[in-house]
Design a protein around this motif. Structure first.
Motif, PDB file in Angstrom:
ATOM      1  N   VAL A  93     -57.504  24.914   3.080  1.00 49.25           N
ATOM      2  CA  VAL A  93     -58.746  25.485   2.548  1.00 49.25           C
ATOM      3  C   VAL A  93     -58.679  26.982   2.783  1.00 49.25           C
ATOM      4  O   VAL A  93     -58.473  27.434   3.906  1.00 49.25           O
ATOM      5  CB  VAL A  93     -59.991  24.890   3.240  1.00 49.25           C
ATOM      6  N   LYS A  94     -58.862  27.762   1.725  1.00 49.61           N
ATOM      7  CA  LYS A  94     -58.784  29.220   1.833  1.00 49.61           C
ATOM      8  C   LYS A  94     -59.990  29.847   1.153  1.00 49.61           C
ATOM      9  O   LYS A  94     -60.317  29.515   0.013  1.00 49.61           O
ATOM     10  CB  LYS A  94     -57.502  29.725   1.172  1.00 49.61           C
ATOM     11  N   GLN A  95     -60.663  30.754   1.870  1.00 47.94           N
ATOM     12  CA  GLN A  95     -61.776  31.518   1.332  1.00 47.94           C
ATOM     13  C   GLN A  95     -61.440  32.989   1.476  1.00 47.94           C
ATOM     14  O   GLN A  95     -60.879  33.408   2.491  1.00 47.94           O
ATOM     15  CB  GLN A  95     -63.067  31.236   2.102  1.00 47.94           C
ATOM     16  N   ALA A 133     -64.153  30.244  -9.075  1.00 45.28           N
ATOM     17  CA  ALA A 133     -64.171  31.589  -9.645  1.00 45.28           C
ATOM     18  C   ALA A 133     -64.302  32.659  -8.555  1.00 45.28           C
ATOM     19  O   ALA A 133     -63.901  33.798  -8.750  1.00 45.28           O
ATOM     20  CB  ALA A 133     -65.330  31.720 -10.637  1.00 45.28           C
ATOM     21  N   GLN A 134     -64.850  32.282  -7.401  1.00 46.58           N
ATOM     22  CA  GLN A 134     -65.012  33.226  -6.297  1.00 46.58           C
ATOM     23  C   GLN A 134     -63.730  33.378  -5.475  1.00 46.58           C
ATOM     24  O   GLN A 134     -63.691  34.150  -4.531  1.00 46.58           O
ATOM     25  CB  GLN A 134     -66.150  32.783  -5.365  1.00 46.58           C
ATOM     26  N   GLY A 135     -62.677  32.643  -5.805  1.00 44.83           N
ATOM     27  CA  GLY A 135     -61.411  32.759  -5.111  1.00 44.83           C
ATOM     28  C   GLY A 135     -61.176  31.738  -4.015  1.00 44.83           C
ATOM     29  O   GLY A 135     -60.185  31.800  -3.306  1.00 44.83           O
ATOM     30  N   GLU A 136     -62.062  30.783  -3.873  1.00 45.36           N
ATOM     31  CA  GLU A 136     -61.888  29.731  -2.863  1.00 45.36           C
ATOM     32  C   GLU A 136     -60.880  28.712  -3.385  1.00 45.36           C
ATOM     33  O   GLU A 136     -60.896  28.359  -4.566  1.00 45.36           O
ATOM     34  CB  GLU A 136     -63.220  29.048  -2.569  1.00 45.36           C
ATOM     35  N   THR A 137     -60.005  28.240  -2.512  1.00 47.42           N
ATOM     36  CA  THR A 137     -58.953  27.323  -2.914  1.00 47.42           C
ATOM     37  C   THR A 137     -58.893  26.148  -1.943  1.00 47.42           C
ATOM     38  O   THR A 137     -58.954  26.337  -0.733  1.00 47.42           O
ATOM     39  CB  THR A 137     -57.586  28.033  -2.914  1.00 47.42           C
TER      40      THR A 137
END
Length: 85
Positions: free
Chosen positions: A5-7, A76-80
């Motif tokens: 999980v990446k924010q 869309a906010q870049g969270e993966t």
């Protein structure tokens, strides 16, 4: 099973679980009973044999999909979020 999980702006979270611990015949039967109880007639015809077949199919696909993500979600906010078997 590995979960990433990446924010943006936060440190990435990496979790690793033994697949045999999460997906074995006992947990498959337990989850099946819970699903049958809460889902109603949709899953009423599934049996313990079907649960065992599902677990075996996951193990076979684990060998074929080695290194490929099972789930890949990007916002869309870049969270993966990535889940690998």
């Amino acid at each position: 099973m590995r979960i990433y999980v990446k924010q943006p702006g936060h440190m990435a979270i990496r979790l690793a679980f033994p697949t045999r611990l999460l997906l074995n015949q006992l947990t498959a039967k337990t989850v099946l009973k819970i699903v049958q109880k809460n889902a109603g007639e949709t899953f009423a015809s599934l049996s313990g044999h079907d649960a065992r077949r599902f677990v075996k199919a996951v193990y076979r696909s684990r060998r074929m999909l080695k290194g490929m993500p099972l789930v890949l979600v990007e916002s869309a906010q870049g969270e993966t979020v990535r889940i690998f078997l």
